[in-house]
Design an enzyme around this catalytic site. Sequence first.
Site, PDB file in Angstrom:
ATOM      1  N   GLY A 105       1.271  -4.091   8.238  1.00 43.58           N
ATOM      2  CA  GLY A 105       2.307  -5.075   8.540  1.00 43.58           C
ATOM      3  C   GLY A 105       2.449  -6.161   7.491  1.00 43.58           C
ATOM      4  CG  MET A 107       3.787  -9.730   0.505  1.00 38.94           C
ATOM      5  SD  MET A 107       3.233 -10.921  -0.703  1.00 38.94           S
ATOM      6  CE  MET A 107       2.185  -9.900  -1.720  1.00 38.94           C
ATOM      7  NE  ARG A 342      -7.079   3.140   3.439  1.00 40.46           N
ATOM      8  CZ  ARG A 342      -5.852   2.676   3.238  1.00 40.46           C
ATOM      9  NH1 ARG A 342      -5.602   1.389   3.329  1.00 40.46           N
ATOM     10  NH2 ARG A 342      -4.862   3.491   2.974  1.00 40.46           N
ATOM     11  CG  HIS A 458      -0.434  16.555  45.768  1.00 44.15           C
ATOM     12  ND1 HIS A 458       0.094  17.721  45.241  1.00 44.15           N
ATOM     13  CD2 HIS A 458      -1.488  16.914  46.524  1.00 44.15           C
ATOM     14  CE1 HIS A 458      -0.619  18.737  45.684  1.00 44.15           C
ATOM     15  NE2 HIS A 458      -1.589  18.282  46.469  1.00 44.15           N
ATOM     16  CB  SER A 807     -22.058   9.179  44.933  1.00 43.54           C
ATOM     17  OG  SER A 807     -21.028   9.412  44.001  1.00 43.54           O
ATOM     18  CE1 TYR A 895     -23.442  11.495  40.307  1.00 43.69           C
ATOM     19  CE2 TYR A 895     -25.645  10.802  40.948  1.00 43.69           C
ATOM     20  CZ  TYR A 895     -24.346  11.154  41.291  1.00 43.69           C
ATOM     21  OH  TYR A 895     -23.953  11.141  42.606  1.00 43.69           O
TER      22      TYR A 895
HETATM   23  P1  ADP Z   1      -1.784  -0.747   0.031  1.00 45.92           P
HETATM   24  O1  ADP Z   1      -2.542  -1.718   0.825  1.00 45.92           O
HETATM   25  O2  ADP Z   1      -0.417  -0.470   0.518  1.00 45.92           O
HETATM   26  O3  ADP Z   1      -2.578   0.489  -0.274  1.00 45.92           O
HETATM   27  P2  ADP Z   1      -2.367  -1.559  -2.654  1.00 45.92           P
HETATM   28  O4  ADP Z   1      -2.771  -2.967  -2.857  1.00 45.92           O
HETATM   29  O5  ADP Z   1      -3.441  -0.555  -2.631  1.00 45.92           O
HETATM   30  O6  ADP Z   1      -1.492  -1.479  -1.354  1.00 45.92           O
HETATM   31  O7  ADP Z   1      -1.348  -1.239  -3.819  1.00 45.92           O
HETATM   32  C1  ADP Z   1      -0.253  -0.407  -3.770  1.00 45.92           C
HETATM   33  C2  ADP Z   1      -0.241   0.524  -4.971  1.00 45.92           C
HETATM   34  O8  ADP Z   1      -0.352  -0.191  -6.167  1.00 45.92           O
HETATM   35  C3  ADP Z   1      -1.384   1.497  -4.942  1.00 45.92           C
HETATM   36  O9  ADP Z   1      -0.907   2.777  -5.242  1.00 45.92           O
HETATM   37  C4  ADP Z   1      -2.316   1.019  -5.992  1.00 45.92           C
HETATM   38  O10 ADP Z   1      -2.982   2.087  -6.592  1.00 45.92           O
HETATM   39  C5  ADP Z   1      -1.386   0.322  -6.973  1.00 45.92           C
HETATM   40  N1  ADP Z   1      -2.096  -0.744  -7.630  1.00 45.92           N
HETATM   41  C6  ADP Z   1      -2.597  -1.856  -7.066  1.00 45.92           C
HETATM   42  N2  ADP Z   1      -3.262  -2.601  -7.946  1.00 45.92           N
HETATM   43  C7  ADP Z   1      -3.164  -1.952  -9.121  1.00 45.92           C
HETATM   44  C8  ADP Z   1      -3.671  -2.215 -10.423  1.00 45.92           C
HETATM   45  N3  ADP Z   1      -4.399  -3.274 -10.677  1.00 45.92           N
HETATM   46  N4  ADP Z   1      -3.376  -1.330 -11.391  1.00 45.92           N
HETATM   47  C9  ADP Z   1      -2.648  -0.243 -11.137  1.00 45.92           C
HETATM   48  N5  ADP Z   1      -2.158   0.076  -9.942  1.00 45.92           N
HETATM   49  C10 ADP Z   1      -2.412  -0.764  -8.930  1.00 45.92           C
HETATM   50 MG    MG Z   2      -3.824   1.100  -1.295  1.00 51.61          MG
END
Ligand code: ADP
Ligand code: MG
Length: 927
Positions: A105, A107, A342, A458, A807, A895
């Site tokens: 959600g 930026m 992640r 039911h 039970s 249980y």
């Molecule tokens: P999201 O949270 O949507 O994954 P990211 O912060 O990972 O957003 O960034 C979006 C895209 O920009 C990703 O594909 C990431 O690989 C690319 N990106 C972010 N930072 C860099 C960077 N420093 N150099 C090159 N690509 C970047």
């Molecule tokens: Mg990313």
Amino acid sequence: MSEGKKYVYGFEEGDGQNKMLLGGKGANLCEMTQIGLNVPPGFTITTEACLTYLDNPDRELPAGVMDQVREQMRNVEANTGKTFGGSENPLLVSVRSGSAMSMPGMMDTILNLGLNATTLKGVIAQTGNERFAYDSYRRFVQLFGKVALGVPDEAFDAEFEDVKKKAGVKQDLGLSARDLHEIADRFLDVVERETGRSFPDDPMEQLEIAVKAVFNSWMGKRAVDYRREFKITPDMANGTAVNVQTMVFGNMGNDSATGVGFTRDAGTGENVMYGEYLTNAQGEDVVAGIRTPKPVAMLADEMPEQYKGLVALRNKLESHYREVQDYEYTIEKGRLFCLQTRNGKMNATALVRTSVEMVREGLINKEQALLRIQPEMLEQLLFPQLDPSVTATPMARGLPASPGAAIGHAVFDADRAEVLGRGGQRVILVREETKPEDIHGFFASQGILTSRGGKTSHAAVVARGMGKPCVAGAEGIHVDVQMRKAFVGGATISEGDLITIDGTSGDVYLGEVAMKEAEFSAELDTLLGWADEFAQLEVMANADTPDDAARAVEFGAKGIGLCRTERMFNAVERLPLVVEMILAENTGDRQAALDKLLPIQRGDFKGMLKAMAGKPVTVRLLDPPIHEFLPSEHQLEEELEQLVHLRETVAGMNVLSDAVEFMYRTADTHPSVDRLADPRLVDEAIEKKETMLRKVRALSEVNPMLGHRGVRLGITFPEIYSMQIRAVLEAAAECTREGLDVYPEIMVPQVCTKQELLAVKRIVDSVKQAVETHYGVEVNFKFGSMLEVARACMRAESMAEVAEFFSFGTNDLTQATFSFSREDAENKFLPLYNEAGILQDNPFEVLDVKGVGKIMELAVGWGRTTRAGMKMGICGEHGGHPASIGFCHRIGLTYVSCSGPRVPVARLAAAHAALTDDTAHAGAQSV
Ligand code: ADP
Ligand code: MG
Ligand code: MG
């Protein structure tokens, strides 16, 4: 005031474990940097800075933040040899948001920040690629304008199209460096026009604006809605961090690339390289779907060195995080950089497989393997599902009343379902609502669809018990049983039409939608075996038939915790006997009917005991008010009316027949009129229906739930309970004689006082003696009580003098504790109560730990005062709900019992309860 506070952490110093402070992305960037992975240098501004900023009415960054940013920027410059805002070797950065929870959600990421007229020259000089430089620039101006300054895309698009037209090109790729230069200039004008200020040229100013924009996005509508939808509370994620990171370019030529990967196959869990990449492309392009990415295996041919590096990166990520990772990387001129990692989100199949394999590989231990899977996820594996890769549009939607998907031909009554089902056809029973007399239709159907009734109708309850998919209360569907059709909006389902229902989502589809079968894999079996090693609670199943019982064993049930004997009465050939028993005017007649039921019940119990040999089978004596087995008053009145009409018709036809005979008796040939049925038959039927109607009226109760049911029925009609008890004990005796090891348990429902239990106990004792004498074997069994009445819980100490086990029937106990009935609550006020926050959850779905749970906890303690280590369980629907299972563990129940297909979910939940219990409950161990 917080002058000295540290708000900004370099990737080499931030605490990789502190996601609350640095956000998930930031913490992982720090962690990856510190374990030596090649991460483009950068730093993280904390969530604390975000919260302080949002608190400030003047919307100023907290004092010191920008100073710390400048200081960190100097570090990055030193690390990379580049200069932020420099004209020779300019440093460009990305600005990335990230909170403790992954949240789409917020930026969008801004790439290439730091570009302006000066740095642009540097980029051109460095790359010798003017087109690349201007393309990056115009992208940056638009992205920054949009996400940081709020300039709508349309304003940019208009200019873009205009230049394209002027240049006479169709594709963006056809634009020259000069065209792109012009576009960049026009974009700068757009920003000035739209914001009333010129585009910020100073990189540090760009950065400050971007940081504030990221912070603001935490309170933006998208993010707030997302948190509400997914119930993300401040203790899970509070504020967003900002990551500022050196740009690396995957779009610098054919020795550059960008990709995303999963350390194992996200669909199957198989331990292989998995992911996609694009050569000569920048970050977002892979996800955006502008170009079709290539499978990662191709990288092995295209860039063998880099592929090796990627394999090493993946191995290092897994061995460090000990969890499947979802990662992003970029290759700039042959150098591999890791940009993000992640924990990977996986479906249940992949979760189970990776859990088991990672234990075998020594990467994690069994406890970790169990804890990384949410018990509810297993549902996906236990029922057939609609193939997730197929998109179909539902024609109607109802309540997800019993999970799983089913395909079949629509039929509109149970008899028809049975005929077709027996003939081997797949059918789906479609009804307005179902009644006990429809039960044979359930057996024959793949699934059930009703247009009325809720999750406790039911249809829903019976379907769940059988593990059949059910969509209930699909109000958009109008069912016309007479016409054998159902109408939905403009569409019609006629008898025989194929339909698909999804009881997991509540969706109904016309036609056949592709399905995935349930898959109880060897890995799942292994995993659940480990769960049993750790769990303290035993998991039993609710089952009413030998088939259900056998299936429960396959799901790993340790016994039957609830067998509802009234369900056994509901079969077609039995209902008439039950009706006979109910209509009996005296004990003798009733006994005659019961004598016919006895062998049937004994057979059932024997089947159950055999299926469960070696494990306990808890049989609950008859519970519901008996008028539930009779037709409704309304139905009987209608039938009577029809019969009375028929009586006249029959009489009339017979008169006509006689008259014709008489009129034509001298003629050679004469018409004949069939005599209809013997009028006496009609009279007999009328008499029967009238008796039934009288009985229905006599039995009708103001408050059936609180009326003449359960043990009260057993005491007023002792011959009924006596028959059932005999059936159980004889079944046990016969099994024992066959050398089987059986453990029947007799359970009395609706008990309020010890005296009631004693009354039933007396029947049990005398039947036991008779049976043992007759069969010449000793029958071992337990005698226990349901605890589903508030008084019984309060008197648990005294009840335990007679009952050997308890039970908790938490469906009734919840009703009794709240003093409102489930049906009325769910249909009338409960949704409002939930919405207004008066009640957090529906207490019939989520055990009300504070109220109902408190009563249970007290009763457990009191019961065990009388009978140390007394066996106690729960057999309400809550018994299959992971949060409730956690609670049952904590109060030391022995249980839980739930519907068969939920047993695996409950086994895993029971293990979770034990593994996350740091108090290691004394009560549970003393059992
Ligand atoms: P999201 O949270 O949507 O994954 P990211 O912060 O990972 O957003 O960034 C979006 C895209 O920009 C990703 O594909 C990431 O690989 C690319 N990106 C972010 N930072 C860099 C960077 N420093 N150099 C090159 N690509 C970047
Ligand atoms: Mg990313
Ligand atoms: Mg009950």
